[in-house]
Design a protein around this motif. Structure first.
Motif: not given
Length: 360
Positions: A204, A309, A323
C-alpha cells in the motif's frame, strides 16, 4: 489559474479528475493538415489508467472527440476543441479526505490559495489533467513528424534505486519501449522494475522514478534567448507535469563534476553540416538547438496518495490518522512517458512556428 501553454501554438486545458469531462482548446495549428481522432488516440491509450497491473485500477477508455477546427479530416486553422469524457468517477472514495489534506498532495495548497477546491481526486492537481496535454501534444507531434521528420521517444530511466542503464539515443523507439508495461529503455531491467512496483503496491505504498526523453532530427536554430531558451521552456513544460520534481538536460548535474576540456563538444563535419563529436550539451547551446539530438531527464516523486496509515492533521489542526482510499498509481513513471513526449512536442512545435515566421 494559468491553464494556457505556448505562444503561437497555444493550448488551453480544462477539467478536473472527477468532473464530466476533460479536454483542451488548441489554437495555432496550421490549416490544411490531415487530422482525425485516430491520430490522437494512440498516445491517449499509452497514458490511460488500468492498462496493466502496474497502474491504477480506474477503468477509463479515454476516447477523444474532436469538437471543432477540423472538417472532412482537414484542419481549418481555427481552434481545435478536444474532449475526453470521465466515465469511472468515484467521488465517494474521497469523502474522508474532504476534511483531511493528504500529506505531500495539493489539497492544502489549493484550499489556501483559492478558499475552495475540488474535494475528490485532487481536481486540477490530479494526473487526470494530463489527458489534455497528451491530446494536444499528439497534434503537435503529427506536424513535427510530417514537416521535419522529428522523432520524440521517452522511456523509464529508473524506478526507485533501479537504473535502466545507458540507452542508444539514435536507436531507441517507442516500439522497443512499449514491449514491457514498465516502459524501460533497457529490456533487461524491465522485470526487476516491475517486481519493485508490485512489491511497493502490495504494501500500500508508492515509489518514484525518472523518465528520459530524446528528440531527434530537430533543425538547428530553435529557441528564443534570453528567457524562452529551448532548455528553459523544456524545463518549464516538464516541471508543470504533476508529481515532477526535477529536470536536467544533456550532462545535467553530472556535468558540474567535469572539466571544461572534457565537457566541451568539439565541432566536426557531418556530411555537409556542422555537428558535434560528443553531446554533453544535450543538443542545446546558448538556449538554441544545434542540430544534435536533444535529450533530457525528468524526476518524479512517489505518488502522494497511499493507503498506508499516516499520522497527519485535519484542516482544523486536530490530529488524525489517514488511510487514503481511491485508486492510485503505485508508480507514475510508466504512464508519464507519453506525457513527457507530449509536453516536449508542444515546446518544439511552438518554437518551430516562431522560427518559421522569423524566416518569412
Amino acid at each position: 489559474m494559468s491553464s494556457v501553454f505556448g505562444t503561437l501554438f497555444r493550448v488551453s486545458t480544462f477539467g478536473e479528475s472527477h468532473c464530466p469531462a476533460v479536454g483542451a482548446i488548441v489554437d495555432g495549428a496550421p490549416a490544411g493538415m490531415r487530422l482525425a481522432e485516430s491520430d490522437i488516440q494512440p498516445q491517449l491509450d499509452r497514458r490511460r489508467p488500468g492498462q496493466s497491473a502496474l497502474s491504477t485500477l480506474r477503468e477509463e477508455e479515454d476516447l477523444v472527440t474532436i469538437l471543432s477546427g477540423v472538417e472532412d479530416g482537414i484542419t481549418l486553422g481555427t481552434p481545435i476543441g478536444l474532449m475526453v469524457h470521465n466515465k469511472d468517477q468515484r467521488p465517494g472514495d474521497y469523502q474522508e479526505m474532504s476534511q483531511v489534506p493528504r500529506p505531500s498532495h495539493a489539497d492544502y495548497t489549493y484550499q489556501v490559495k483559492y478558499g475552495v477546491r475540488a474535494s475528490s481526486g485532487g481536481g486540477r492537481s490530479s494526473a487526470r489533467e494530463t489527458i489534455a496535454r497528451v491530446a494536444a501534444g499528439a497534434i503537435a507531434e503529427k506536424f513535427l513528424a510530417e514537416r521535419h521528420g522529428v522523432e520524440i521517444v521517452a522511456w523509464v530511466d529508473s524506478v526507485g534505486a533501479l537504473d535502466a542503464g545507458s540507452v542508444d539515443l539514435e536507436r531507441i523507439t517507442r516500439e522497443l519501449v512499449d514491449r514491457h508495461p514498465v516502459r524501460s529503455g533497457n529490456p533487461d531491467m524491465s522485470q526487476a522494475m516491475a517486481d519493485l512496483i508490485a512489491q511497493v503496491k502490495s504494501r500500500d505504498d508508492s515509489v518514484g522514478g525518472t523518465v528520459c526523453c530524446v528528440c531527434r532530427n530537430l533543425p538547428a536554430g530553435l529557441g528564443e534567448p534570453a528567457f524562452d531558451k529551448l532548455d528553459a521552456l523544456l524545463a518549464h513544460a516538464m516541471l508543470s507535469i504533476p508529481a515532477s520534481k526535477g529536470f536536467e538536460i544533456g550532462s545535467g548535474f553530472s556535468g558540474s563534476r567535469m572539466l571544461g576540456s572534457a565537457h566541451n563538444d568539439p565541432f566536426v563535419d557531418k556530411g555537409g553540416r556542422l555537428g558535434t563529436a560528443t553531446n554533453y550539451s544535450g543538443g542545446v547551446q546558448g538556449g538554441i538547438s544545434n542540430g544534435e539530438p536533444v535529450y533530457f531527464r525528468v524526476a518524479f516523486k512517489p505518488p502522494a496518495t497511499v493507503a498506508l496509515p499516516q499520522k497527519t492533521a485535519r484542516f482544523d489542526g486536530s490530529e488524525t490518522v489517514l488511510e487514503a482510499k481511491g485508486r492510485h498509481d503505485p508508480c507514475i513513471v510508466p504512464r508519464a512517458v507519453p506525457v513527457v513526449e507530449s509536453m516536449a512536442a508542444l515546446v518544439l512545435m511552438d518554437l518551430l512556428l516562431r522560427q518559421e515566421y522569423r524566416k518569412r
